[in-house]
Design a protein around this motif. Sequence first.
Motif, PDB file in Angstrom:
ATOM      1  N   TYR A  64       1.212  11.485  30.965  1.00 13.63           N
ATOM      2  CA  TYR A  64       1.134  11.757  29.524  1.00 13.63           C
ATOM      3  C   TYR A  64       1.709  10.570  28.760  1.00 13.63           C
ATOM      4  CZ  TYR A  64       0.510  16.598  31.064  1.00 13.63           C
ATOM      5  OH  TYR A  64       0.054  17.723  31.675  1.00 13.63           O
ATOM      6  N   THR A 105       2.189  23.765  22.645  1.00 10.51           N
ATOM      7  CA  THR A 105       2.731  24.183  21.343  1.00 10.51           C
ATOM      8  C   THR A 105       2.640  23.079  20.283  1.00 10.51           C
ATOM      9  OG1 THR A 105       4.266  25.665  22.472  1.00 10.51           O
ATOM     10  CG2 THR A 105       4.727  25.198  20.175  1.00 10.51           C
ATOM     11  N   LEU A 106       3.041  21.838  20.649  1.00 12.67           N
ATOM     12  CA  LEU A 106       3.036  20.782  19.627  1.00 12.67           C
ATOM     13  C   LEU A 106       1.625  20.471  19.125  1.00 12.67           C
ATOM     14  CD1 LEU A 106       6.033  20.394  20.730  1.00 12.67           C
ATOM     15  CD2 LEU A 106       5.790  18.041  19.986  1.00 12.67           C
ATOM     16  N   PRO A 107       0.677  20.163  20.023  1.00 13.46           N
ATOM     17  CA  PRO A 107      -0.672  19.877  19.505  1.00 13.46           C
ATOM     18  C   PRO A 107      -1.305  21.050  18.765  1.00 13.46           C
ATOM     19  CG  PRO A 107      -0.631  19.803  21.933  1.00 13.46           C
ATOM     20  CD  PRO A 107       0.783  19.860  21.467  1.00 13.46           C
ATOM     21  N   GLN A 126       2.235  27.266  27.060  1.00 18.05           N
ATOM     22  CA  GLN A 126       3.309  26.955  26.127  1.00 18.05           C
ATOM     23  C   GLN A 126       3.413  25.447  25.859  1.00 18.05           C
ATOM     24  OE1 GLN A 126       7.334  29.014  26.219  1.00 18.05           O
ATOM     25  NE2 GLN A 126       7.953  26.912  26.641  1.00 18.05           N
ATOM     26  N   ALA A 127       3.052  24.644  26.863  1.00 20.86           N
ATOM     27  CA  ALA A 127       3.144  23.188  26.723  1.00 20.86           C
ATOM     28  C   ALA A 127       2.278  22.672  25.580  1.00 20.86           C
ATOM     29  CB  ALA A 127       2.758  22.509  28.030  1.00 20.86           C
ATOM     30  N   ILE A 163       7.084  17.485  25.714  1.00 22.95           N
ATOM     31  CA  ILE A 163       5.758  17.628  26.345  1.00 22.95           C
ATOM     32  C   ILE A 163       5.570  19.066  26.850  1.00 22.95           C
ATOM     33  CG2 ILE A 163       4.231  16.858  28.232  1.00 22.95           C
ATOM     34  CD1 ILE A 163       5.459  14.116  28.033  1.00 22.95           C
ATOM     35  N   GLU A 164       6.671  19.693  27.235  1.00 23.92           N
ATOM     36  CA  GLU A 164       6.569  21.081  27.704  1.00 23.92           C
ATOM     37  C   GLU A 164       6.402  22.067  26.544  1.00 23.92           C
ATOM     38  OE1 GLU A 164       9.736  22.121  30.367  1.00 23.92           O
ATOM     39  OE2 GLU A 164       9.306  20.474  31.734  1.00 23.92           O
ATOM     40  N   GLY A 165       6.346  21.534  25.310  1.00 22.14           N
ATOM     41  CA  GLY A 165       6.113  22.397  24.153  1.00 22.14           C
ATOM     42  C   GLY A 165       7.382  23.005  23.591  1.00 22.14           C
ATOM     43  N   GLU A 220      -6.460  22.418  28.790  1.00 15.97           N
ATOM     44  CA  GLU A 220      -6.794  21.915  30.125  1.00 15.97           C
ATOM     45  C   GLU A 220      -5.861  20.808  30.595  1.00 15.97           C
ATOM     46  OE1 GLU A 220     -10.886  20.802  30.478  1.00 15.97           O
ATOM     47  OE2 GLU A 220     -11.538  22.791  29.813  1.00 15.97           O
ATOM     48  N   ARG A 221      -5.140  20.185  29.636  1.00 15.65           N
ATOM     49  CA  ARG A 221      -4.285  19.066  30.001  1.00 15.65           C
ATOM     50  C   ARG A 221      -2.962  19.490  30.614  1.00 15.65           C
ATOM     51  NH1 ARG A 221      -4.626  15.325  24.564  1.00 15.65           N
ATOM     52  NH2 ARG A 221      -6.873  15.103  24.549  1.00 15.65           N
ATOM     53  N   TYR A 222      -2.596  20.756  30.422  1.00 20.54           N
ATOM     54  CA  TYR A 222      -1.252  21.183  30.809  1.00 20.54           C
ATOM     55  C   TYR A 222      -1.307  22.304  31.827  1.00 20.54           C
ATOM     56  CZ  TYR A 222      -0.304  18.820  26.365  1.00 20.54           C
ATOM     57  OH  TYR A 222      -0.249  17.915  25.342  1.00 20.54           O
ATOM     58  N   PRO A 223      -0.244  22.396  32.670  1.00 20.53           N
ATOM     59  CA  PRO A 223      -0.223  23.467  33.658  1.00 20.53           C
ATOM     60  C   PRO A 223       0.093  24.841  33.071  1.00 20.53           C
ATOM     61  CG  PRO A 223       1.715  22.062  33.900  1.00 20.53           C
ATOM     62  CD  PRO A 223       0.857  21.441  32.847  1.00 20.53           C
ATOM     63  N   ASN A 224       0.623  24.903  31.832  1.00 21.30           N
ATOM     64  CA  ASN A 224       0.815  26.219  31.217  1.00 21.30           C
ATOM     65  C   ASN A 224       0.514  26.162  29.722  1.00 21.30           C
ATOM     66  OD1 ASN A 224       3.255  25.622  29.634  1.00 21.30           O
ATOM     67  ND2 ASN A 224       4.280  25.455  31.622  1.00 21.30           N
TER      68      ASN A 224
END
Lengths: 446, 157
Positions: free
Chosen positions: A118, B27-29, B24-25, A179-181, B18-22
Amino acid sequence: METILTPNFNLPDSHTLPVYEKTGGYKTLHKLLKMRPDEVIEEVKKSGLRGRGGAGFGTGLKWSFVPKDPPGPRYLCVNADEGEPGTFKDRALLEKDPHRLIEGSVMCAYAIGAAVGYIYIRGEFDLPYRRIEAALQEAYQKGYLGKNILGSPFSFDLYTHQGAGAYICGEETALLNSIEGKRGEPRIKPPFPAISGLFGAPTVINNVETLSALPYIIEKGAEAYASIGTPKSTGTKLFSVSGPVKKPGVYEVPLGYPLRKFLDEYAGGLMEGKILKAVIPGGSSVPVLTAQEVEEVNLDYESLQEHGSMLGSGGMIVIPDDFCMVHALEILAHFYSHESCGQCSPCREGTAWIYKILKRLEKGQGTPEDLDLLIDISNGMAGQTICVLSDALAMPVKSFLAKFKNEFEEHISLGYCPHRASFRTSGAPTYLSSDQLLWSPRFQSL
Amino acid sequence: MILKFSKNSKTKIDEILERYPNKQAATLPVLFIAQREFGHLSREAMEAVAKILETSYAHVYGVATFYTLYNKKPVGKYHVQICGNLSCSIMGGENIQEYLKKKLKLNFGETTQDGKFTLSSVECLASCGTGPAMQINEAYYEKLTPEKVDEILNSLK
């Protein structure tokens, strides 16, 4: 001088794939994919490359901490969250040569065995973001990214992740949380990211400039890189210089270059009528240098450390003698107070107290005891917190007070800021007003 | 009122997931997508984000309030963000700040009555070598002078 990071900066359309390929870009991936990952790590170790985000940790060494055969995935995070006041070098790399960063990222990912990466890019960066997104698409189309890169068994996906305006996310564990939100709050270390990082998996976080040096190192070899610079500070570094110099901008110089010579020869010296008072050499968090120290110091990790400062990010802020040092520190204190994530009391409270005290000192309402109080609070902030944001304000406070105490005392005895009236009305340098709105001539001094 | 993402935004969100494994990740975008779609991040907008990411409103609220680029209140059509950090100040940025306040008749954090301009003071934009600098919506404007500020503001309709 041979340039490693900026050879394409002056070429038209330097951000596009055809230009990067024409200058030899991505060719070294063939060589990379024939090497074993541990050979790549060894080569980078031998090159002496150190992290260019500010900490200066050995890049190859950092990679070598990643476990070889972990049960789950491994990740690469590219730190493009450039936000240290005075620093604008990564922005130049992202805008002018995004493919060099992508090629370097593939190299790092191959060495550490990451299948996903990323690019954490600060949210304010619009053009850099569009450039890197376009470059990623081009790289995917040509098979430099994605499944089975250049027909090899190695696959690597690289995505962008936009930040949202928090300086602290440049701290590597805050970046992981972001990155994990999550809120960008730094994590307690250990465990270090190489063991347990993004989504709990082994992770390497490298700065844009660090990764952009890799294509050269893999192509020409560690020895070629290490032959540039000094024995301990090898290679070249980007310096972004701002303040009243004739040619502010981003410059690549071999490490060990004398600071005075850099200011004169690259930055063009000070603007007419301006006298040098101080230089913050490595981004706003490093201790300030006096004009006298500027004469003696070289731009490498060791020389700056010997003079009580740091190379940091290479963000150089030139302060002229008509700019008030109390006000300068007040601005920095406001910044760190605003950007503290609030987890640790010494930082959350300390940065705010320091700002409050400096605000009254700048107004001429301070007392001599305030100066001791500033030192006292700084001592309570340094080394007491999860990350170094707290130290990043404590260091300038202590160095400003050690080296420019007279200006603080002057504010107290006069009861007002002696620089304020004169600087605000006449001291600020003005540009030609005929300049068109920017976008075009930026980094024109390169 | 329940806010719903448009079809277009939903497609984008699916792509991002699709870019993240979960979930919640993302959230920002997804907060950025919500901000673009709903104008600012009201409670309803944040609830829509929480719902689509199968996470709690409290999580989304915590994230949205941590980062400065998320507008929790409505902002004007043009969000004028002027840098107040050191390099810009050395190059006269504080004069530009004062000039903008006078010209727009706003203090920092305020919006003009017609909803056209919001004025904010922001931290370093990494435009130190070309200061004083400001950002209006996404675009950077650099080497500012009062004359240039006039020209820029007049060009915004």
